[in-house]
Design a protein around this motif. Structure first.
Motif, PDB file in Angstrom:
ATOM      1  N   ALA A  12       0.825  -1.217   0.000  1.00 38.97           N
ATOM      2  CA  ALA A  12       0.000   0.000   0.000  1.00 38.97           C
ATOM      3  C   ALA A  12       0.860   1.269   0.000  1.00 38.97           C
ATOM      4  O   ALA A  12       0.382   2.335  -0.372  1.00 38.97           O
ATOM      5  CB  ALA A  12      -0.934  -0.007   1.206  1.00 38.97           C
ATOM      6  N   SER A  30      -9.700  -1.109   6.781  1.00 39.38           N
ATOM      7  CA  SER A  30      -9.286  -1.357   8.165  1.00 39.38           C
ATOM      8  C   SER A  30      -7.807  -1.723   8.117  1.00 39.38           C
ATOM      9  O   SER A  30      -7.444  -2.769   7.570  1.00 39.38           O
ATOM     10  CB  SER A  30     -10.126  -2.453   8.811  1.00 39.38           C
ATOM     11  OG  SER A  30     -10.191  -3.587   7.993  1.00 39.38           O
ATOM     12  N   ILE A  45       2.663  -4.011   7.239  1.00 36.47           N
ATOM     13  CA  ILE A  45       2.687  -2.932   8.220  1.00 36.47           C
ATOM     14  C   ILE A  45       2.109  -3.483   9.526  1.00 36.47           C
ATOM     15  O   ILE A  45       1.141  -4.240   9.515  1.00 36.47           O
ATOM     16  CB  ILE A  45       1.859  -1.730   7.705  1.00 36.47           C
ATOM     17  CG1 ILE A  45       2.547  -1.128   6.478  1.00 36.47           C
ATOM     18  CG2 ILE A  45       1.665  -0.674   8.792  1.00 36.47           C
ATOM     19  CD1 ILE A  45       1.797  -0.004   5.807  1.00 36.47           C
ATOM     20  N   PHE A 195      -9.438 -14.147   9.266  1.00 35.23           N
ATOM     21  CA  PHE A 195      -9.828 -13.072  10.178  1.00 35.23           C
ATOM     22  C   PHE A 195     -11.247 -12.606   9.877  1.00 35.23           C
ATOM     23  O   PHE A 195     -11.860 -13.058   8.919  1.00 35.23           O
ATOM     24  CB  PHE A 195      -8.876 -11.877  10.091  1.00 35.23           C
ATOM     25  CG  PHE A 195      -8.576 -11.426   8.687  1.00 35.23           C
ATOM     26  CD1 PHE A 195      -7.273 -11.437   8.219  1.00 35.23           C
ATOM     27  CD2 PHE A 195      -9.586 -11.015   7.825  1.00 35.23           C
ATOM     28  CE1 PHE A 195      -6.987 -11.032   6.932  1.00 35.23           C
ATOM     29  CE2 PHE A 195      -9.298 -10.612   6.534  1.00 35.23           C
ATOM     30  CZ  PHE A 195      -7.992 -10.624   6.082  1.00 35.23           C
ATOM     31  N   SER A 224      -9.656  -9.828   2.845  1.00 33.19           N
ATOM     32  CA  SER A 224     -10.591 -10.741   2.183  1.00 33.19           C
ATOM     33  C   SER A 224     -11.431 -10.027   1.133  1.00 33.19           C
ATOM     34  O   SER A 224     -12.197 -10.665   0.425  1.00 33.19           O
ATOM     35  CB  SER A 224     -11.509 -11.353   3.231  1.00 33.19           C
ATOM     36  OG  SER A 224     -12.216 -10.319   3.895  1.00 33.19           O
ATOM     37  N   SER A 226     -13.845  -7.636   1.542  1.00 32.93           N
ATOM     38  CA  SER A 226     -15.274  -7.421   1.822  1.00 32.93           C
ATOM     39  C   SER A 226     -15.743  -6.050   1.327  1.00 32.93           C
ATOM     40  O   SER A 226     -16.876  -5.913   0.872  1.00 32.93           O
ATOM     41  CB  SER A 226     -15.597  -7.611   3.313  1.00 32.93           C
ATOM     42  OG  SER A 226     -14.691  -6.918   4.123  1.00 32.93           O
ATOM     43  N   GLU A 242      -3.161  -5.449  -1.598  1.00 27.84           N
ATOM     44  CA  GLU A 242      -3.030  -6.493  -0.578  1.00 27.84           C
ATOM     45  C   GLU A 242      -1.713  -7.229  -0.823  1.00 27.84           C
ATOM     46  O   GLU A 242      -1.362  -7.534  -1.955  1.00 27.84           O
ATOM     47  CB  GLU A 242      -4.236  -7.448  -0.672  1.00 27.84           C
ATOM     48  CG  GLU A 242      -4.178  -8.669   0.229  1.00 27.84           C
ATOM     49  CD  GLU A 242      -3.959  -8.358   1.709  1.00 27.84           C
ATOM     50  OE1 GLU A 242      -4.748  -7.604   2.288  1.00 27.84           O
ATOM     51  OE2 GLU A 242      -2.952  -8.852   2.280  1.00 27.84           O
TER      52      GLU A 242
HETATM   53  C1  LIG Z   1      -7.269  -5.806   9.060  1.00 27.66           C
HETATM   54  S1  LIG Z   1      -6.842  -6.602   7.570  1.00 27.66           S
HETATM   55  C2  LIG Z   1      -8.065  -6.042   6.439  1.00 27.66           C
HETATM   56  C3  LIG Z   1      -9.331  -6.807   6.511  1.00 27.66           C
HETATM   57  C4  LIG Z   1     -10.325  -6.405   5.443  1.00 27.66           C
HETATM   58  N1  LIG Z   1     -10.961  -5.136   5.749  1.00 27.66           N
HETATM   59  C5  LIG Z   1     -11.383  -7.468   5.288  1.00 27.66           C
HETATM   60  O1  LIG Z   1     -12.575  -7.161   5.370  1.00 27.66           O
HETATM   61  O2  LIG Z   1     -11.023  -8.614   5.099  1.00 27.66           O
HETATM   62  C6  LIG Z   1      -5.397  -5.791   7.031  1.00 27.66           C
HETATM   63  C7  LIG Z   1      -4.797  -6.342   5.735  1.00 27.66           C
HETATM   64  O3  LIG Z   1      -3.690  -5.516   5.359  1.00 27.66           O
HETATM   65  C8  LIG Z   1      -2.730  -6.330   4.706  1.00 27.66           C
HETATM   66  N2  LIG Z   1      -1.445  -5.620   4.724  1.00 27.66           N
HETATM   67  C9  LIG Z   1      -0.556  -5.470   5.732  1.00 27.66           C
HETATM   68  N3  LIG Z   1       0.452  -4.668   5.347  1.00 27.66           N
HETATM   69  C10 LIG Z   1       0.206  -4.293   4.073  1.00 27.66           C
HETATM   70  C11 LIG Z   1       0.873  -3.460   3.125  1.00 27.66           C
HETATM   71  N4  LIG Z   1       2.014  -2.865   3.451  1.00 27.66           N
HETATM   72  N5  LIG Z   1       0.313  -3.293   1.919  1.00 27.66           N
HETATM   73  C12 LIG Z   1      -0.863  -3.890   1.586  1.00 27.66           C
HETATM   74  N6  LIG Z   1      -1.534  -4.703   2.426  1.00 27.66           N
HETATM   75  C13 LIG Z   1      -1.002  -4.896   3.657  1.00 27.66           C
HETATM   76  C14 LIG Z   1      -2.768  -7.627   5.512  1.00 27.66           C
HETATM   77  O4  LIG Z   1      -2.275  -8.711   4.741  1.00 27.66           O
HETATM   78  C15 LIG Z   1      -4.249  -7.763   5.845  1.00 27.66           C
HETATM   79  O5  LIG Z   1      -4.888  -8.555   4.897  1.00 27.66           O
END
Ligand SMILES: C[S@@+](CC[C@H](N)C(=O)[O-])C[C@H]1O[C@@H](n2cnc3c(N)ncnc32)[C@H](O)[C@@H]1O
Length: 428
Positions: A12, A30, A45, A195, A224, A226, A242
């Motif tokens: 990201a 999120s 992150i 999750f 995922s 959503s 992602e």
């Molecule tokens: C809290 S989850 C998001 C859940 C999502 N809102 C859902 O409904 O499934 C955070 C996501 O950020 C991803 N993530 C972590 N660091 C990232 C990065 N630097 N760039 C892109 N995605 C990243 C993780 O793999 C994880 O799937």
């Protein structure tokens, strides 16, 4: 040119490598949790970082989101406070400060009430049943379609008697949102195992509030998917980021299996909004009639007893900036012409003051003492007429033909082609 409307297997922090222009209408996301959760990819992150580095990385991402967002755009972030060694770390607030430095304006803090949690808590704590939803805008002139989510079904019965106090489009939602966390089975039919995805109805509410069809929805931590799948169901375009390819694959499977059905559900729900349009018309009708009734009462108490009937004709709605007015014609039938000018002057004065000024009505008044010209104007309507008495205008007393007007009774003073027949107890 490469299609950018998809989920990118990309960090990201590299949003600017993929999105080059200000095309995003809304971002709903999120962020990864701080330190606690391993999402299974390098460069993620949160996991293994210290708090400052984590906040700085989020700042970089949301700076880039800011840069690709339209001036009218918004940002929704679902984020929770957490505890370290028994103390609360106020992440949503620390995060908000970082985003302010980037230029995002914090417009609202919503409490998302969740249904499920463990039935116990440590000393000094309550059971954690909510998360924060932060709503930011890029400028003060941002898209916010509040009418799309107004609640018109659960209004208390009072709107029947006091239509002037209620927005005809329904009640504004409050800042506590209750949406259940989807169970593993209900979301993803087994695709999603790792999750909690966000509740679909909650995302739908956010999308309705801040986007229209074809708008561009971004989720920079799409997981995922959503948010993105709901955007697709609702005919918005989406861009996701992602790091974990497995989640991206799950998302693709999920939309392949479900999008057709969910899109058609969305189309049906769009049609159901006719219910809202009906409610709006009803509240406006009630307002137009009650206004006439109050005028009649006021005239009576001020001694103008020669006002016999008031005919109410709704014409159209007039917009003046943000405010909408109902254009309504009121035709007064007087017993004689003796006090006509005096009455007209009084009515004009009252119109400018409460309660009349609160009705959102732009009235036109006509006065006549000739039953024939009164009837002439009414016959032009060529509709059935409904008669209301001076006590209530939410139920007509009778339906008459124009010829029967003289015999409509002394108390039946309000006449209109507007038909309202509400039983108060049905709306309790
Ligand atoms: C809290 S989850 C998001 C859940 C999502 N809102 C859902 O409904 O499934 C955070 C996501 O950020 C991803 N993530 C972590 N660091 C990232 C990065 N630097 N760039 C892109 N995605 C990243 C993780 O793999 C994880 O799937």
């Amino acid at each position: 040119m490469e299609d950018i409307f998809k989920v990118h297997h990309e960090d990201a922090r590299n949003i600017d490598k993929i999105i080059k222009n200000k095309i995003v209408d809304v971002t709903i996301t999120s962020p990864p949790y701080f330190d606690l959760k391993d999402y299974g990819s390098d460069n993620q992150i949160g996991y293994g970082q210290d708090y400052e580095a984590y906040l700085d990385d989020l700042k970089i991402v949301f700076q880039k989101v800011f840069n690709v967002t339209k001036e009218s755009g918004t940002l929704w972030v679902i984020i929770d406070a957490y505890r370290r060694e028994g103390e609360v770390v106020p992440l949503p607030f620390d995060f908000s400060h970082k985003l302010r430095e980037v230029g995002w304006k914090l417009k609202e803090v919503i409490i998302w009430g969740k249904d499920r949690t463990v039935p116990w808590a440590h000393k000094g704590q309550m059971r954690n049943l909510f998360e924060y939803i932060l709503v930011f805008s890029k400028s003060d002139d941002f898209n916010f379609y509040i009418d799309e989510v107004r609640d018109f079904e659960t209004l208390k019965k009072w709107w029947v008697k006091y239509p002037e106090r209620y927005n005809p489009k329904g009640k504004t939602p409050d800042a506590i949102w209750n949406f259940d966390i989807p169970t593993q089975g209900s979301w993803g039919n087994g695709y999603i195992r790792h999750f909690c995805p966000l509740p679909e109805e909650m995302i739908e509410q956010m999308l309705k509030l801040t986007t229209k069809e074809d708008d561009v929805v971004l989720d920079c931590f799409s997981g995922s998917g959503s948010v993105l799948s709901k955007a697709l169901n609702m005919k918005r375009r989406y861009i996701g980021f992602e790091l974990n390819q497995e989640y991206i694959d799950m998302f693709h499977n999920y939309i392949k299996e479900t999008n057709e059905e969910k899109s058609s559900k969305y189309c049906i729900s769009k049609k159901n909004r006719i219910g809202q349009a009906k409610f709006e018309k009803l509240v406006n009708d009630l307002r137009a009639l009650k206004y006439a009734r109050l005028l009649y009462k006021k005239l009576q108490t001020e001694g103008f007893k020669n006002v016999l009937k008031i005919y109410v004709k709704r014409t159209y709605t007039l917009s003046n900036g943000d405010r909408k007015y109902l254009k309504v014609k009121y035709l007064f039938l007087l017993e004689d012409r003796s006090r006509k000018n005096e009455i007209a002057k009084k009515v004009e004065d009252w119109t400018k003051k409460a309660p009349f000024s609160k009705f959102g009505i732009a009235p036109t008044y006509l006065y006549t003492h000739k039953v024939t010209s009164f009837i002439e104007i009414l016959t032009n309507e060529k509709k059935d007429l409904y008669i209301y008495d001076f006590k209530a205008t939410h139920r007509f007393v009778k339906k008459i033909k124009i010829e029967e007007l003289n015999r409509s009774g002394k108390n039946n003073v309000i006449i209109s082609s507007i038909q309202v027949d509400l039983n108060e107890s049905d709306y309790a």
